[in-house]
Scaffold this active site. Sequence first.
Site, PDB file in Angstrom:
ATOM      1  N   ASP A  30      56.324  38.759  47.277  1.00  0.00           N
ATOM      2  CA  ASP A  30      56.293  38.719  45.809  1.00  0.00           C
ATOM      3  C   ASP A  30      56.771  37.347  45.335  1.00  0.00           C
ATOM      4  OD1 ASP A  30      56.752  39.023  43.106  1.00  0.00           O
ATOM      5  OD2 ASP A  30      58.026  40.797  43.319  1.00  0.00           O
ATOM      6  N   GLY A  52      48.773  42.004  37.025  1.00  0.00           N
ATOM      7  CA  GLY A  52      48.879  41.228  38.262  1.00  0.00           C
ATOM      8  C   GLY A  52      50.144  40.389  38.346  1.00  0.00           C
ATOM      9  N   VAL A  53      49.985  39.195  38.869  1.00  0.00           N
ATOM     10  CA  VAL A  53      51.139  38.319  39.067  1.00  0.00           C
ATOM     11  C   VAL A  53      51.716  37.875  37.712  1.00  0.00           C
ATOM     12  CG1 VAL A  53      49.783  36.191  39.380  1.00  0.00           C
ATOM     13  CG2 VAL A  53      51.982  36.400  40.476  1.00  0.00           C
ATOM     14  N   ASP A  54      50.859  37.739  36.724  1.00  0.00           N
ATOM     15  CA  ASP A  54      51.280  37.373  35.363  1.00  0.00           C
ATOM     16  C   ASP A  54      52.272  38.414  34.816  1.00  0.00           C
ATOM     17  OD1 ASP A  54      51.318  36.018  32.974  1.00  0.00           O
ATOM     18  OD2 ASP A  54      49.287  36.550  32.352  1.00  0.00           O
ATOM     19  N   SER A 137      43.086  33.486  40.528  1.00  0.00           N
ATOM     20  CA  SER A 137      41.728  33.996  40.243  1.00  0.00           C
ATOM     21  C   SER A 137      41.193  35.051  41.211  1.00  0.00           C
ATOM     22  CB  SER A 137      40.682  32.864  40.151  1.00  0.00           C
ATOM     23  OG  SER A 137      40.783  32.181  38.919  1.00  0.00           O
ATOM     24  N   GLY A 139      42.357  38.040  41.945  1.00  0.00           N
ATOM     25  CA  GLY A 139      42.632  39.441  41.608  1.00  0.00           C
ATOM     26  C   GLY A 139      41.678  39.886  40.520  1.00  0.00           C
TER      27      GLY A 139
HETATM   28  N1  AR6 Z   1      53.308  37.856  43.826  1.00  0.00           N
HETATM   29  C1  AR6 Z   1      52.331  37.157  44.428  1.00  0.00           C
HETATM   30  N2  AR6 Z   1      51.015  37.435  44.261  1.00  0.00           N
HETATM   31  C2  AR6 Z   1      50.702  38.475  43.467  1.00  0.00           C
HETATM   32  C3  AR6 Z   1      51.679  39.263  42.802  1.00  0.00           C
HETATM   33  C4  AR6 Z   1      53.046  38.904  43.001  1.00  0.00           C
HETATM   34  N3  AR6 Z   1      54.038  39.564  42.429  1.00  0.00           N
HETATM   35  N4  AR6 Z   1      51.031  40.227  42.075  1.00  0.00           N
HETATM   36  C5  AR6 Z   1      49.724  40.073  42.294  1.00  0.00           C
HETATM   37  N5  AR6 Z   1      49.501  39.017  43.136  1.00  0.00           N
HETATM   38  P1  AR6 Z   1      45.804  38.367  39.428  1.00  0.00           P
HETATM   39  P2  AR6 Z   1      43.800  36.450  38.461  1.00  0.00           P
HETATM   40  C6  AR6 Z   1      48.243  38.462  43.659  1.00  0.00           C
HETATM   41  O1  AR6 Z   1      44.959  39.522  39.052  1.00  0.00           O
HETATM   42  O2  AR6 Z   1      42.779  36.986  39.395  1.00  0.00           O
HETATM   43  C7  AR6 Z   1      46.207  38.861  34.622  1.00  0.00           C
HETATM   44  O3  AR6 Z   1      46.107  40.016  33.831  1.00  0.00           O
HETATM   45  C8  AR6 Z   1      47.024  39.334  43.646  1.00  0.00           C
HETATM   46  O4  AR6 Z   1      47.017  40.204  44.776  1.00  0.00           O
HETATM   47  O5  AR6 Z   1      47.269  38.434  39.153  1.00  0.00           O
HETATM   48  O6  AR6 Z   1      43.958  34.967  38.337  1.00  0.00           O
HETATM   49  C9  AR6 Z   1      46.274  37.600  33.786  1.00  0.00           C
HETATM   50  O7  AR6 Z   1      46.902  37.798  32.546  1.00  0.00           O
HETATM   51  C10 AR6 Z   1      45.904  38.320  43.727  1.00  0.00           C
HETATM   52  O8  AR6 Z   1      45.659  37.927  45.067  1.00  0.00           O
HETATM   53  O9  AR6 Z   1      45.290  36.995  38.730  1.00  0.00           O
HETATM   54  C11 AR6 Z   1      44.815  37.252  33.607  1.00  0.00           C
HETATM   55  O10 AR6 Z   1      44.252  37.928  32.510  1.00  0.00           O
HETATM   56  C12 AR6 Z   1      46.482  37.119  42.978  1.00  0.00           C
HETATM   57  O11 AR6 Z   1      47.871  37.390  42.823  1.00  0.00           O
HETATM   58  C13 AR6 Z   1      44.184  37.713  34.880  1.00  0.00           C
HETATM   59  O12 AR6 Z   1      45.019  38.747  35.395  1.00  0.00           O
HETATM   60  C14 AR6 Z   1      45.852  36.877  41.617  1.00  0.00           C
HETATM   61  O13 AR6 Z   1      45.570  38.112  40.992  1.00  0.00           O
HETATM   62  C15 AR6 Z   1      44.140  36.602  35.903  1.00  0.00           C
HETATM   63  O14 AR6 Z   1      43.469  37.044  37.040  1.00  0.00           O
END
Ligand code: AR6
Length: 193
Positions: A30, A52-54, A137, A139
């Site tokens: 994480d 997600g990570v955000d 990007s 996720g």
């Molecule tokens: N630590 C590390 N990686 C993570 C974590 C964490 N705690 N949580 C998820 N990931 P995403 P995107 C990974 O969807 O595709 C949001 O709603 C996850 O498994 O977080 O850039 C934003 O507000 C994946 O591999 O980001 C935007 O609207 C990676 O992080 C949108 O999602 C990215 O997944 C951005 O989408």
Amino acid sequence: MGKYGKSIVLIRGDFMYRYHDTEINILQGDITKVEVDAIVNAANNTLLGGGGVDGAIHRAGGKVILEQCKKIGGCPTGEARITVGGNLPCKYVIHAVGPIYKDGNSGEKELLYNAYYNSLKLAKEYNLESIAFPSISTGAYGYPKEKAVKVAVKAVLDFIEEEKFPKKVVFVLFGEKDYSIYESYLEEIFKDI
Ligand code: AR6
């Protein structure tokens, strides 16, 4: 206490590479637990949070991050903006906006490259010597993981080559598959470096 702080949920992460004077690591875990100068957020254009990570970064960092994001007022795709880290163990959060993947022919590669490159530019501007990236990007935005890793690593190595900065880059992968993809790709390219 591990290298990245006592509270990291670190499942795997022993790999270390060096490019010029920069240490490059991969971790499975994480990103909100990683103790570096800056972690990068995979944000959206509003910078107002999401899933997600955000979502994880805003939840763990507290409301000061959202307050600063509101003042910034958004961020175009491919660019990055900086806030403090609030309650996170890192000092700063760099909010980068990656592209939504459509068909691969809509400028996604350049935009993803820019999201990484511009994050590093901000890190340099603030003299932040260690930085952790999630897989931007890949996720909710649907960028194929095997393609995204190549863009991410190229942007980081290009920046290091040009700027000889920062001291440490950590790729933090949440899922096991994502970690394996990075593990084999780095192994492959570092054979030739
Ligand atoms: N630590 C590390 N990686 C993570 C974590 C964490 N705690 N949580 C998820 N990931 P995403 P995107 C990974 O969807 O595709 C949001 O709603 C996850 O498994 O977080 O850039 C934003 O507000 C994946 O591999 O980001 C935007 O609207 C990676 O992080 C949108 O999602 C990215 O997944 C951005 O989408």
